[in-house]
Design a protein around this motif. Structure first.
Motif: not given
Length: 75
Positions: A27-28, A31, A66-67, A69-72
Motif C-alpha cells: 500500500e505504501k 501510494r 484520503n487514500k 495521504n493516509r498515514v500508515l
C-alpha cells in the motif's frame, strides 16, 4: 538535519515490513508511485482520478486524496 540511513538499513526495514505486514508495504509503495506520477505529470487529484477510471479504478476525488495521504502505522 536528518540522520543518514544506510542503504542496508533501508533495505532491511523493507524486508521486515514485507515479512510482518506485506499489505502495508505494498500500500505504501502504491501510494508513493501515485504521488510521484501526479507530481511528475503536474496533475490535479481530479485528473488522476479520471486517469485511474480509464483503467477500471473508480474513486471519487476526495476518496483518492484520503487514500493517498493516509498515514500508515509505524512498524
Amino acid at each position: 538535519m536528518k540522520p543518514k540511513v544506510s542503504l542496508f538499513e533501508n533495505y532491511s526495514h523493507n524486508l521486515i515490513m514485507i515479512e510482518v505486514a506485506p499489505r502495508l508495504f505494498y500500500e505504501k509503495q502504491a501510494r508513493e508511485l501515485l504521488k510521484q506520477f501526479r507530481e511528475d505529470k503536474q496533475m490535479t487529484y481530479a485528473q488522476l482520478a479520471e486517469r485511474l477510471q480509464e483503467h477500471g479504478v473508480t474513486l471519487e476525488t476526495r476518496a483518492l486524496i484520503n487514500k493517498i495521504n493516509r498515514v500508515l502505522p509505524l512498524m
